[in-house]
Design a protein around this motif. Sequence first.
Motif, PDB file in Angstrom:
ATOM      1  N   MET A 198       0.852  -1.190   0.000  1.00 16.30           N
ATOM      2  CA  MET A 198       0.000   0.000   0.000  1.00 16.30           C
ATOM      3  C   MET A 198       0.891   1.245   0.000  1.00 16.30           C
ATOM      4  SD  MET A 198      -3.188  -1.039   0.063  1.00 16.30           S
ATOM      5  CE  MET A 198      -4.450  -0.105   0.917  1.00 16.30           C
ATOM      6  N   ARG A 199       0.370   2.351  -0.513  1.00 20.50           N
ATOM      7  CA  ARG A 199       1.087   3.637  -0.522  1.00 20.50           C
ATOM      8  C   ARG A 199       0.151   4.723   0.017  1.00 20.50           C
ATOM      9  NH1 ARG A 199       1.248   6.852  -6.087  1.00 20.50           N
ATOM     10  NH2 ARG A 199       0.748   8.465  -4.588  1.00 20.50           N
ATOM     11  N   PRO A 200       0.715   5.855   0.427  1.00 19.12           N
ATOM     12  CA  PRO A 200      -0.156   6.951   0.861  1.00 19.12           C
ATOM     13  C   PRO A 200      -1.015   7.437  -0.310  1.00 19.12           C
ATOM     14  CG  PRO A 200       2.140   7.326   1.527  1.00 19.12           C
ATOM     15  CD  PRO A 200       2.156   6.173   0.584  1.00 19.12           C
ATOM     16  N   GLY A 201      -2.266   7.762  -0.022  1.00 17.69           N
ATOM     17  CA  GLY A 201      -3.205   8.206  -1.067  1.00 17.69           C
ATOM     18  C   GLY A 201      -3.101   9.684  -1.339  1.00 17.69           C
ATOM     19  N   VAL A 202      -1.881  10.111  -1.638  1.00 17.34           N
ATOM     20  CA  VAL A 202      -1.653  11.527  -1.947  1.00 17.34           C
ATOM     21  C   VAL A 202      -1.149  11.622  -3.383  1.00 17.34           C
ATOM     22  CG1 VAL A 202      -1.110  12.100   0.453  1.00 17.34           C
ATOM     23  CG2 VAL A 202       0.735  11.447  -1.092  1.00 17.34           C
ATOM     24  N   VAL A 203      -1.162  12.835  -3.930  1.00 17.30           N
ATOM     25  CA  VAL A 203      -0.723  13.020  -5.320  1.00 17.30           C
ATOM     26  C   VAL A 203       0.713  13.535  -5.314  1.00 17.30           C
ATOM     27  CG1 VAL A 203      -1.182  14.168  -7.518  1.00 17.30           C
ATOM     28  CG2 VAL A 203      -3.091  13.541  -6.017  1.00 17.30           C
ATOM     29  N   TRP A 204       1.603  12.742  -5.870  1.00 18.48           N
ATOM     30  CA  TRP A 204       3.011  13.128  -5.930  1.00 18.48           C
ATOM     31  C   TRP A 204       3.317  13.804  -7.270  1.00 18.48           C
ATOM     32  CZ3 TRP A 204       4.139   7.587  -3.852  1.00 18.48           C
ATOM     33  CH2 TRP A 204       4.157   7.607  -2.458  1.00 18.48           C
ATOM     34  N   PHE A 205       4.476  14.455  -7.338  1.00 22.38           N
ATOM     35  CA  PHE A 205       4.884  15.118  -8.581  1.00 22.38           C
ATOM     36  C   PHE A 205       4.883  14.141  -9.751  1.00 22.38           C
ATOM     37  CE2 PHE A 205       6.866  18.328  -5.760  1.00 22.38           C
ATOM     38  CZ  PHE A 205       6.140  19.394  -6.253  1.00 22.38           C
ATOM     39  N   GLY A 206       4.377  14.613 -10.855  1.00 16.21           N
ATOM     40  CA  GLY A 206       4.340  13.803 -12.069  1.00 16.21           C
ATOM     41  C   GLY A 206       3.094  12.935 -12.145  1.00 16.21           C
ATOM     42  N   GLU A 207       2.297  12.880 -11.061  1.00 18.53           N
ATOM     43  CA  GLU A 207       1.078  12.067 -11.080  1.00 18.53           C
ATOM     44  C   GLU A 207      -0.127  12.939 -11.431  1.00 18.53           C
ATOM     45  OE1 GLU A 207       2.088   8.512  -7.998  1.00 18.53           O
ATOM     46  OE2 GLU A 207       1.177  10.281  -7.118  1.00 18.53           O
ATOM     47  N   SER A 208      -1.134  12.280 -11.985  1.00 14.93           N
ATOM     48  CA  SER A 208      -2.355  13.004 -12.354  1.00 14.93           C
ATOM     49  C   SER A 208      -3.190  13.282 -11.122  1.00 14.93           C
ATOM     50  CB  SER A 208      -3.198  12.158 -13.292  1.00 14.93           C
ATOM     51  OG  SER A 208      -2.502  11.968 -14.476  1.00 14.93           O
ATOM     52  N   LEU A 209      -3.888  14.392 -11.163  1.00  8.03           N
ATOM     53  CA  LEU A 209      -4.841  14.689 -10.090  1.00  8.03           C
ATOM     54  C   LEU A 209      -6.150  13.973 -10.390  1.00  8.03           C
ATOM     55  CD1 LEU A 209      -2.739  17.162 -10.291  1.00  8.03           C
ATOM     56  CD2 LEU A 209      -4.348  18.237  -8.743  1.00  8.03           C
ATOM     57  N   PRO A 210      -6.967  13.738  -9.351  1.00 10.24           N
ATOM     58  CA  PRO A 210      -8.240  13.031  -9.597  1.00 10.24           C
ATOM     59  C   PRO A 210      -9.064  13.773 -10.657  1.00 10.24           C
ATOM     60  CG  PRO A 210      -7.859  13.335  -7.232  1.00 10.24           C
ATOM     61  CD  PRO A 210      -6.786  14.102  -7.937  1.00 10.24           C
ATOM     62  N   LEU A 211      -9.417  13.043 -11.705  1.00  8.30           N
ATOM     63  CA  LEU A 211     -10.068  13.668 -12.858  1.00  8.30           C
ATOM     64  C   LEU A 211     -11.425  14.288 -12.506  1.00  8.30           C
ATOM     65  CD1 LEU A 211      -9.256  14.105 -15.754  1.00  8.30           C
ATOM     66  CD2 LEU A 211     -10.613  12.097 -16.386  1.00  8.30           C
ATOM     67  N   ASP A 212     -12.173  13.607 -11.589  1.00  6.93           N
ATOM     68  CA  ASP A 212     -13.488  14.153 -11.221  1.00  6.93           C
ATOM     69  C   ASP A 212     -13.347  15.518 -10.547  1.00  6.93           C
ATOM     70  OD1 ASP A 212     -12.215  12.792  -9.127  1.00  6.93           O
ATOM     71  OD2 ASP A 212     -14.089  12.422  -8.070  1.00  6.93           O
ATOM     72  N   LEU A 213     -12.308  15.678  -9.750  1.00  6.93           N
ATOM     73  CA  LEU A 213     -12.119  16.963  -9.073  1.00  6.93           C
ATOM     74  C   LEU A 213     -11.701  18.049 -10.062  1.00  6.93           C
ATOM     75  CD1 LEU A 213     -10.413  16.015  -5.671  1.00  6.93           C
ATOM     76  CD2 LEU A 213     -12.813  16.034  -6.316  1.00  6.93           C
ATOM     77  N   ILE A 214     -10.785  17.691 -10.969  1.00 12.06           N
ATOM     78  CA  ILE A 214     -10.317  18.669 -11.967  1.00 12.06           C
ATOM     79  C   ILE A 214     -11.494  19.118 -12.840  1.00 12.06           C
ATOM     80  CG2 ILE A 214      -8.804  18.920 -14.021  1.00 12.06           C
ATOM     81  CD1 ILE A 214      -7.373  18.931 -11.281  1.00 12.06           C
ATOM     82  N   THR A 215     -12.328  18.156 -13.233  1.00 14.85           N
ATOM     83  CA  THR A 215     -13.503  18.489 -14.046  1.00 14.85           C
ATOM     84  C   THR A 215     -14.470  19.367 -13.254  1.00 14.85           C
ATOM     85  OG1 THR A 215     -13.237  16.312 -15.024  1.00 14.85           O
ATOM     86  CG2 THR A 215     -15.296  17.453 -15.521  1.00 14.85           C
ATOM     87  N   GLY A 216     -14.661  19.026 -11.979  1.00 15.69           N
ATOM     88  CA  GLY A 216     -15.551  19.814 -11.110  1.00 15.69           C
ATOM     89  C   GLY A 216     -15.071  21.258 -10.992  1.00 15.69           C
ATOM     90  N   ILE A 217     -13.764  21.431 -10.850  1.00 17.79           N
ATOM     91  CA  ILE A 217     -13.218  22.793 -10.729  1.00 17.79           C
ATOM     92  C   ILE A 217     -13.401  23.540 -12.050  1.00 17.79           C
ATOM     93  CG2 ILE A 217     -11.133  24.169 -10.335  1.00 17.79           C
ATOM     94  CD1 ILE A 217     -10.103  21.800  -8.588  1.00 17.79           C
ATOM     95  N   ASP A 218     -13.090  22.855 -13.153  1.00 22.38           N
ATOM     96  CA  ASP A 218     -13.271  23.482 -14.480  1.00 22.38           C
ATOM     97  C   ASP A 218     -14.707  23.958 -14.637  1.00 22.38           C
ATOM     98  OD1 ASP A 218     -10.682  23.048 -15.115  1.00 22.38           O
ATOM     99  OD2 ASP A 218     -11.040  21.279 -16.377  1.00 22.38           O
ATOM    100  N   ASN A 219     -15.643  23.085 -14.277  1.00 25.62           N
ATOM    101  CA  ASN A 219     -17.060  23.456 -14.404  1.00 25.62           C
ATOM    102  C   ASN A 219     -17.391  24.659 -13.536  1.00 25.62           C
ATOM    103  OD1 ASN A 219     -17.582  21.455 -16.217  1.00 25.62           O
ATOM    104  ND2 ASN A 219     -18.282  19.978 -14.671  1.00 25.62           N
ATOM    105  N   PHE A 220     -16.894  24.639 -12.315  1.00 26.19           N
ATOM    106  CA  PHE A 220     -17.218  25.734 -11.390  1.00 26.19           C
ATOM    107  C   PHE A 220     -16.707  27.073 -11.932  1.00 26.19           C
ATOM    108  CE2 PHE A 220     -16.673  28.430  -7.632  1.00 26.19           C
ATOM    109  CZ  PHE A 220     -17.889  28.243  -6.992  1.00 26.19           C
ATOM    110  N   ILE A 221     -15.480  27.055 -12.451  1.00 25.82           N
ATOM    111  CA  ILE A 221     -14.885  28.323 -12.911  1.00 25.82           C
ATOM    112  C   ILE A 221     -15.462  28.761 -14.261  1.00 25.82           C
ATOM    113  CG2 ILE A 221     -12.711  29.434 -13.657  1.00 25.82           C
ATOM    114  CD1 ILE A 221     -11.263  27.842 -11.510  1.00 25.82           C
ATOM    115  N   GLU A 222     -15.649  27.803 -15.153  1.00 23.50           N
ATOM    116  CA  GLU A 222     -15.989  28.167 -16.540  1.00 23.50           C
ATOM    117  C   GLU A 222     -17.492  28.308 -16.779  1.00 23.50           C
ATOM    118  OE1 GLU A 222     -13.641  29.037 -18.515  1.00 23.50           O
ATOM    119  OE2 GLU A 222     -12.001  28.310 -17.249  1.00 23.50           O
ATOM    120  N   HIS A 223     -18.303  27.549 -16.036  1.00 19.74           N
ATOM    121  CA  HIS A 223     -19.740  27.540 -16.341  1.00 19.74           C
ATOM    122  C   HIS A 223     -20.525  28.470 -15.432  1.00 19.74           C
ATOM    123  CE1 HIS A 223     -19.132  23.327 -18.250  1.00 19.74           C
ATOM    124  NE2 HIS A 223     -18.630  24.308 -18.985  1.00 19.74           N
TER     125      HIS A 223
END
Length: 328
Positions: free
Chosen positions: A229-254
Amino acid sequence: MNKQLAEFQEHLLKSKKIVALVGAGLSASSGLPVFRGSQGMWKNYNSIDLATPDAFYIDPGLVWQFYSWRRYSALQAKPNKGHEALAKLSHIPELKYLTISQNVDGLLNRKRNDELDDTYIHDPRKLYEIHGSLFTLKCTSFMCNHVERNNFHQPLTPVLEDTEFEYLNKGKKRSREDEGSVQEQNIDPIDIISRQDTFASTSSSPQFQPVKTIDEKNLPRCPICEGLMRPGVVWFGESLPLDLITGIDNFIEHGEAPDLILVIGTSGTVYPANSYVERVKLKGGKVAIFNIDIDDDVVEGKVDRVWGFKGDAAELLPLALEPLIGKI
Ligand code: BJW
Ligand code: ZN
């Protein structure tokens, strides 16, 4: 009242849609170290160097010891009034609001004490923890990908006992001093003492708890496939959770454009978090920075559509947001 603050509060009261971008500085006065600068060290390691997939691949035992200490420190820490101010914002029904947090400490999800009502905890629907959580564990096996959330067990395995402490002299009460802001914490034996004390004199310097060499089989293992098992954090070079990125895009753009972004205790060095400030600005929104380190031009109001409030976010945020959230 300071002219900048008055201007900011006038805009705040008119704002219908607000974003907050949060970094490690928000939790600094809760006693948790930031990443960069003189605080960004764990033992003889640079924290940033340990927050990489390569570091975990080369020595998962070392990285787990670092995260074991981080988990323990976060569990001992208490949310401060800056966390509470954002929680309060998230509960204003008529405000469209989103906190984008780069922090993994979970302090926005907890109350300082049980007597406080639930408006002191952030509305989970309006909190996006884009770099994950110290209390999530993920299986590293490609075929499994099991995820365990809200694991607050300490130590995670017997071999990680003691690695929760940075220094050998356990039992010392922590008192961390950050740029004049001191939050004395009522916490049980913990050996992390103020770094100022640490470097004050070599004769009184505490000794680092030695880093152990740990066999992978003694590190947290997956209950499904026995994988590491590994810590459930986002390290450099890794993708961020897509649902969150999409949610932020929607919040800012729509819908309507955000009126304001609060940029709280972050160096703004990490993508994509740092890109949201410019995106809100491009949509016509204004920027308010809360940080102990801000350029003079910004503090003096010389930068178009940007306010800068220099100092401890835990103290400044509740004051600045008071017209909307009331007194904390
Ligand atoms: C106070 C205060 C007080 C103190 N009051 N203020 C070139 C090569 C390789 C990669 C890249 C590259 N160029 C760009 C990249 C991308 C890379 C990146 O940004 N690198 C840059 C460093 C150059 N980014 C990534 O790799 C990200 N992934 C990615 O981009 O994937 C592509 C993708 C994007 C979008 C969708 C899908 C895919 C992942 C980044 C992951 C970052 N991870 C870490 C570790 C998390 C786990 C852990 O905590 O252990 O996140 S690194 C670390 O930095 C951590 C933090 O969240 C993050 C930000 O740090 P933060 O919070 O700003 O802290 P500090 O210490 O920098 O600043 C503290 C601030 O507080 C200071 O300003 C102080 O003054 C202030 N302060 N006391 C108010 N009391
Ligand atoms: Zn597994």
